[in-house]
Design a protein around this motif. Structure first.
Motif, PDB file in Angstrom:
ATOM      1  N   THR A 160       0.849  -1.195   0.000  1.00  0.00           N
ATOM      2  CA  THR A 160       0.000   0.000   0.000  1.00  0.00           C
ATOM      3  C   THR A 160       0.885   1.246   0.000  1.00  0.00           C
ATOM      4  O   THR A 160       1.918   1.285   0.672  1.00  0.00           O
ATOM      5  N   LYS A 161       0.429   2.289  -0.729  1.00  0.00           N
ATOM      6  CA  LYS A 161       1.178   3.550  -0.725  1.00  0.00           C
ATOM      7  C   LYS A 161       1.225   4.114   0.687  1.00  0.00           C
ATOM      8  O   LYS A 161       0.266   4.005   1.444  1.00  0.00           O
ATOM      9  N   GLN A 162       2.330   4.724   1.002  1.00  0.00           N
ATOM     10  CA  GLN A 162       2.529   5.405   2.284  1.00  0.00           C
ATOM     11  C   GLN A 162       2.380   4.467   3.490  1.00  0.00           C
ATOM     12  O   GLN A 162       1.940   4.899   4.548  1.00  0.00           O
ATOM     13  N   SER A 163       2.717   3.210   3.315  1.00  0.00           N
ATOM     14  CA  SER A 163       2.622   2.267   4.437  1.00  0.00           C
ATOM     15  C   SER A 163       4.013   2.048   5.051  1.00  0.00           C
ATOM     16  O   SER A 163       5.030   2.434   4.465  1.00  0.00           O
ATOM     17  N   GLN A 164       4.014   1.386   6.220  1.00  0.00           N
ATOM     18  CA  GLN A 164       5.306   1.027   6.833  1.00  0.00           C
ATOM     19  C   GLN A 164       6.107   0.148   5.878  1.00  0.00           C
ATOM     20  O   GLN A 164       7.326   0.261   5.775  1.00  0.00           O
ATOM     21  N   GLU A 165       5.380  -0.772   5.181  1.00  0.00           N
ATOM     22  CA  GLU A 165       6.063  -1.710   4.276  1.00  0.00           C
ATOM     23  C   GLU A 165       6.749  -0.946   3.143  1.00  0.00           C
ATOM     24  O   GLU A 165       7.884  -1.243   2.778  1.00  0.00           O
ATOM     25  N   GLU A 166       6.018   0.047   2.595  1.00  0.00           N
ATOM     26  CA  GLU A 166       6.625   0.830   1.516  1.00  0.00           C
ATOM     27  C   GLU A 166       7.875   1.546   2.031  1.00  0.00           C
ATOM     28  O   GLU A 166       8.924   1.533   1.384  1.00  0.00           O
ATOM     29  N   LEU A 167       7.756   2.127   3.198  1.00  0.00           N
ATOM     30  CA  LEU A 167       8.889   2.873   3.739  1.00  0.00           C
ATOM     31  C   LEU A 167      10.104   1.943   3.930  1.00  0.00           C
ATOM     32  O   LEU A 167      11.228   2.275   3.519  1.00  0.00           O
ATOM     33  N   LEU A 168       9.873   0.767   4.510  1.00  0.00           N
ATOM     34  CA  LEU A 168      10.989  -0.157   4.751  1.00  0.00           C
ATOM     35  C   LEU A 168      11.602  -0.616   3.425  1.00  0.00           C
ATOM     36  O   LEU A 168      12.823  -0.791   3.317  1.00  0.00           O
TER      37      LEU A 168
END
Ligand code: SF4
Length: 406
Positions: free
Chosen positions: A3-11
């Motif tokens: 998902t955009k702007q999620s913790q997963e994207e950030l990591l």
């Protein structure tokens, strides 16, 4: 699918040093910048029982350990937002005097995207002229990072991945607005918003506490004279700027250098007002309206032509951003209903922490004056208006996934 702007994207951005922008273009990342706003810092300070300064340094160290290149605080952007908002108010006041039938006042603050989305969707064209055009601190920080800082680092704005740390999910919606996509630079000003509660989850997922993180100081890439520490502005930490705008308006419009900020509670503590009198006549009347009930009341008054205010600080959350929907609740990750006993106690605790931060005085900051000269072609220039202000649009059927948690 991430998902955009999620913790997963950030990591993933930390590990791959690449991201897919809102237009689906994959971009290489040369610089990851994290901007911290004060409310989530205080939320995490309370959660991990750390003094605010230690929590700030631990957060900086945590982000550096993940791969961030710069960790900044947002005081500069908050200062710029306040300076522009107070100037906008004085201009609107004068315009209203010159054109009594015009829709200049009350000026309604715009730094809360929960409120702005609601206004655009529910009250459309009627309300939009009253909403302040000054960008929120988050979006001004976005312009500073993507335009000013990227140039100083000799990078294209798209090579910079900009993350803000915020107290609510509505800030993700704000960051992804079309208005904050810069066509010339081909990028959004803020690429990812992470909230206090998501940070707590990220730490939990790594089986660590913020206390375990190494400390690191905040970065100050702006040059000499720029503020480095997280600071508070006048007011309660709600995230609004009513106090500054009131004092500035009193001085600029009425020569009053010693105006008193004494609020009267109206229907409830989340709806209060302050006035300035000259020669026995009320010349300024400001209100703070927090929470859905008070906002509805305000809008109904406005529609009936019965609003007595020159300026209203409108924030969707009761008690404002310290009580944001994605702040860590009392007792850790289990969010309790906002406004309940635990919620109020927590807000009081965060207000106490907020009052311990050093006080910011935007107008006196030499660095801000330099920014106006070097970057924005001076105050009131077309460039300053383009960079520091925005527009709103009536939404017939929401094309924004509303995420209002009132
Ligand atoms: Fe977000 Fe609430 Fe602050 Fe509005 S008042 S910006 S919804 S935390």
């Amino acid at each position: 699918l991430i998902t955009k702007q999620s913790q997963e994207e950030l990591l993933k951005v930390f590990s791959d040093r690449k991201y897919t922008d809102s237009k689906g273009v994959v971009k290489d990342v040369s610089l990851i910048v994290i901007s911290l706003s004060p409310q989530p810092i205080l939320s995490l300070a309370a959660r991990y029982k750390l003094p605010p300064e230690d929590a700030t340094n631990k957060l900086a160290g945590y982000f550096k350990s993940l791969g961030a290149d710069l960790v900044l605080d947002m005081t500069i952007a908050e200062d710029l937002s306040l300076l522009e908002a107070q100037q906008e108010f004085v201009q609107r006041y004068q315009d209203q005097q010159a054109d009594p039938n015009g829709k200049y006042l009350p000026m309604l603050a715009s730094s809360c995207p929960g409120w702005v989305c609601y206004a655009e969707k529910t009250h459309g064209n009627f309300i939009l002229p009253y909403i302040s055009t000054t960008k929120s601190p988050q979006q001004i920080m976005g312009s500073l990072v993507k335009q000013y800082l990227s140039r100083a680092k000799e990078l294209t704005p798209g090579e910079v991945y900009h993350v803000t740390v915020m107290p609510c999910y509505d800030k993700k919606l704000e960051a992804s607005r079309e208005e904050f996509y810069n066509d010339l630079l081909s990028c959004h000003d803020v690429d990812c918003v992470i909230t206090a509660i998501e940070l707590e989850q990220m730490l939990d997922n790594s089986n660590m506490s913020l206390n375990d993180a190494e400390s690191s100081s905040l970065d100050s890439p702006w040059g000499e004279g720029a503020p480095a520490a997280v600071r508070r502005h006048r007011g309660s930490g709600s995230g609004g700027g009513a106090d500054h705008v009131f004092l500035y308006g009193a001085e600029q419009l009425f020569g009053e250098t010693d105006a008193q900020l004494v609020y009267r509670n109206l229907r409830n503590p989340d709806f209060k007002e302050v006035t300035l009198e000259r020669d026995g006549k009320e010349v300024l009347r400001f209100a703070i309206a927090n929470g859905f009930r008070n906002i509805q009341n305000l809008v109904q008054k406005l529609k009936r032509g019965k609003s007595p205010y020159h300026y209203v600080e409108v924030m969707a959350c009761p008690s404002g951003c310290l009580n944001g929907g994605a702040q860590v609740r009392a007792g850790g990750g289990q969010a309790r209903a906002a406004g309940g006993e635990a919620g109020r106690e927590l807000v009081l605790r965060l207000e106490t922490l907020y009052s311990q931060l050093p006080l910011a005085t935007p107008a006196e900051n030499k660095f801000l004056r330099k920014l106006y000269t070097d970057w924005l072609d001076g105050k009131d220039s077309d460039k300053a208006k383009a960079v520091l202000h925005t527009t709103y649009r009536a939404v017939e059927k929401s094309d924004i996934a509303l995420n209002i948690k009132w």
